[in-house]
Design an enzyme around this catalytic site. Structure first.
Site, short mmCIF file in Angstrom:
data_model
loop_
_atom_site.label_atom_id
_atom_site.label_comp_id
_atom_site.label_asym_id
_atom_site.label_seq_id
_atom_site.Cartn_x
_atom_site.Cartn_y
_atom_site.Cartn_z
CG HIS A 55 24.33 49.45 26.35
ND1 HIS A 55 24.08 49.36 27.70
CD2 HIS A 55 24.85 48.24 25.98
CE1 HIS A 55 24.44 48.16 28.13
NE2 HIS A 55 24.90 47.46 27.11
CB CYS B 62 23.57 44.69 23.79
SG CYS B 62 24.71 44.69 25.17
#
Length: 350
Positions: free
Chosen positions: A249, A136
């Site tokens: 993120h 990810c």
């Protein structure tokens, strides 16, 4: 990029790991994009067998995954651990399903395409039943790098990642929330998911350490970026950090190009990508944060500036929803591409 597949034949879908953070997001996005589902099967472990999840106004029971669970299934969206994927993916393939796997189990196998749809979709045409979806953190990284590589070429990449607790699934989210509440009460709570307290802290440790001092997470980012961009000799390094953020993120990226690249031209290239949203006006405090990206599809880019220590270097900042574009949305983009280009295998009737 493939789009929602209205008007196509109904596709029988199984979500393996349906009750996890990514599994629930897969279900949500399938509904949002009106994916043409025929039969929907939700699969989990023994712990999940009494769960029910909503989809398009109906409640679906979660079934325990077994070897007969994949008969009649066209696409398996797997959001489970590498060990579970290794167990069930071959079974699903034997049943004629195409497996889109979010774990690290098959990513670096030479015969398995590792794909970010819209970046290296051509690799899907050579799949043999299993398609790997990247880490990810690697996903937004290659989305940002690919259009720049196409114009300037890339010599070197240095990445620092600031990864939210949802990267560790529901337990990571719960640990942060519990520690914050304990802190506000004046209590201390022993870490269970992370190696140190995550609340009000920053931990330079994602996944376990290798002998060379890098973590497995850092190794994934390095190796997967090379494979997706088809640059096996790319000089790339990474430091991965866990931060007390629920979703999203963030990455600081230094790229050294083969050719000179002006900030203005880089902005123009990134702005033209349908996968990227440019937020880059620091004088007006316009730059993306994890909160800005949470729940949204694009990869956000800002803080673009020349690297004053190298001739062709450039710094920028990338933020993306790790559960959405970093995981679930890419898997569904891949499924849509397979349907659109008639690349699905023939499912064995149930």
């Amino acid at each position: 990029m493939a789009t929602a597949t209205n008007g196509k034949r109904p596709i029988n879908i199984a979500i393996l790991g349906a009750t996890g953070v990514v599994g629930k997001e897969l279900l949500k996005i399938l509904e949002e994009r009106n994916f043409p589902i025929g039969k929907l099967k939700l699969l989990g472990s023994e712990r999940s067998k009494d769960f029910h999840l909503p989809f398009k106004g109906k409640e679906y029971a979660v079934e325990v995954a077994e070897k007969d669970s994949f008969k009649g299934i066209d696409v398996v969206l797997a959001a489970v651990s590498a060990d579970v994927s290794r167990k069930f993916a071959p079974i699903a393939i034997d049943c004629g399903a195409t497996v889109i796997d979010k774990s690290s189990a098959f990513r670096m196998e030479p015969s398995v395409p590792l794909v970010v749809e819209g970046v290296n979709s051509h690799a899907l045409h050579n799949h043999k039943g299993i398609i790997a979806s990247p880490n990810c953190t690697a996903t937004p990284l290659v989305i940002a790098l690919k259009p720049l590589r196409d114009v300037f070429g890339i010599k070197r990449v240095i990445v620092g990642t600031y990864q939210s607790v949802s990267g560790a699934g529901s337990p990571g989210i719960e640990e942060l929330e519990d520690q914050v509440q304990a802190y506000m009460r004046g209590d201390k709570q022993k870490p269970q998911v992370f190696n140190k307290q995550i609340a009000f802290n920053v931990i330079p440790h994602c996944d376990s350490f290798n002998k060379d001092g890098y973590t497995k997470e850092e190794e994934k980012v390095i190796q997967e970026t090379k494979k997706i961009l088809e640059l096996p000799d790319l000089a790339i390094t990474c430091t991965a950090v866990r931060v007390p953020v629920l979703v999203g993120h963030s990455e600081t990226i230094l790229v050294e190009f083969d050719k000179p690249a002006s900030v203005e031209k880089v902005r123009e290239i990134l702005k033209s990508s349908e996968m990227i949203e440019l937020w880059d006006s620091p004088g007006e405090n316009l730059y993306p944060t994890a909160l800005d990206a949470a729940g949204k599809d694009p990869v956000f880019v800002g803080r673009i500036r020349k690297d004053t220590s190298s001739a062709n270097g450039l710094h920028f900042w990338v933020v993306a929803d790790n559960v959405r574009i970093g995981a679930a949305l890419n898997a569904i983009h891949i499924a849509e591409y397979l349907v659109e280009h008639k690349l699905l295998r023939q499912a064995v009737p149930s």
